[in-house]
Motif scaffolding. Sequence first.
Motif, mmCIF file in Angstrom:
data_model
loop_
_atom_site.group_PDB
_atom_site.id
_atom_site.type_symbol
_atom_site.label_atom_id
_atom_site.label_comp_id
_atom_site.label_asym_id
_atom_site.label_seq_id
_atom_site.Cartn_x
_atom_site.Cartn_y
_atom_site.Cartn_z
ATOM 1 N N VAL A 99 -7.240 9.538 3.213
ATOM 2 C CA VAL A 99 -6.633 8.865 2.058
ATOM 3 C C VAL A 99 -6.135 7.739 2.632
ATOM 4 O O VAL A 99 -5.721 7.407 3.594
ATOM 5 C CB VAL A 99 -5.579 9.954 1.584
ATOM 6 C CG1 VAL A 99 -4.482 10.279 2.607
ATOM 7 C CG2 VAL A 99 -4.694 9.324 0.372
ATOM 8 N N ARG A 100 -5.940 6.614 1.667
ATOM 9 C CA ARG A 100 -5.562 5.455 2.118
ATOM 10 C C ARG A 100 -4.247 5.118 1.454
ATOM 11 O O ARG A 100 -4.104 5.426 0.296
ATOM 12 C CB ARG A 100 -6.368 4.123 1.527
ATOM 13 C CG ARG A 100 -5.993 2.691 2.032
ATOM 14 C CD ARG A 100 -6.626 1.556 1.423
ATOM 15 N NE ARG A 100 -7.882 1.746 2.199
ATOM 16 C CZ ARG A 100 -8.034 1.261 3.577
ATOM 17 N NH1 ARG A 100 -7.115 0.786 4.070
ATOM 18 N NH2 ARG A 100 -9.304 1.320 4.113
ATOM 19 N N VAL A 101 -3.217 5.078 2.489
ATOM 20 C CA VAL A 101 -1.691 5.127 1.970
ATOM 21 C C VAL A 101 -1.403 3.534 2.038
ATOM 22 O O VAL A 101 -1.443 3.020 3.061
ATOM 23 C CB VAL A 101 -0.740 5.866 2.875
ATOM 24 C CG1 VAL A 101 0.545 5.720 2.535
ATOM 25 C CG2 VAL A 101 -1.362 7.237 3.256
ATOM 26 N N THR A 102 -0.773 2.956 0.813
ATOM 27 C CA THR A 102 -0.166 1.824 0.726
ATOM 28 C C THR A 102 1.434 2.182 0.463
ATOM 29 O O THR A 102 1.885 3.240 0.158
ATOM 30 C CB THR A 102 -0.750 0.953 -0.336
ATOM 31 O OG1 THR A 102 -0.948 1.640 -1.597
ATOM 32 C CG2 THR A 102 -2.182 0.628 0.012
ATOM 33 N N PHE A 103 2.211 1.061 0.353
ATOM 34 C CA PHE A 103 3.634 1.117 0.171
ATOM 35 C C PHE A 103 4.096 0.616 -0.975
ATOM 36 O O PHE A 103 3.964 -0.605 -1.100
ATOM 37 C CB PHE A 103 4.290 0.876 1.532
ATOM 38 C CG PHE A 103 3.733 1.415 2.744
ATOM 39 C CD1 PHE A 103 3.844 2.794 2.918
ATOM 40 C CD2 PHE A 103 2.810 0.494 3.556
ATOM 41 C CE1 PHE A 103 3.066 3.392 4.058
ATOM 42 C CE2 PHE A 103 2.030 1.359 4.774
ATOM 43 C CZ PHE A 103 2.393 2.654 5.016
#
Length: 171
Positions: A99-103
């Motif tokens: 999973v790609r996690v951004t903020f």
Amino acid sequence: MKKYFLMMAVAVSFLACKNEAKQETQTIETETETVDVNYKSFGKEIMADDAIAANSMLNHYKDLKVGDSINTKVKLKVNEVCQAKGCWMTADLGDGNEVRVTFKDYGFFMPKNISGEEVIVNGQAFVKEMPVEELRHYAEDAGKTKEEIEAITEPKRTYALVADGVLLVEK
């Protein structure tokens, strides 16, 4: 009456000769060990409790269609962090998926050196069709070679999560 007593005597003798199987219950006591885990908090303050496992999150992602989203709190192992400024990270979901996690609103960033570390991420999970340009941008941020970046020629269905809070396990 004689028959009644005779039948009772036969029944009692059968019962007396019957081998009863005894059930033994063995209680194994294990020592429960309480381990205090300390977290460093990023973004919104969140609690570590009720986070689901990464493989459970993968099952949720498989049920989502592009454009669907769910709120979640998940425990993940970090694979990679943006080496430019820590503005995204990828994490292992199991079975070769990540999973790609951004903020949220770029309101906070993660340390660049946390690959392999455990985090608890709270936010909105969704499935996304990532265009080639964006895939190349992330590859560049990750420090991929020019050849690796140019080899990206097709969009990709990806799992994404916009985090509003992250807990990093302190060591």
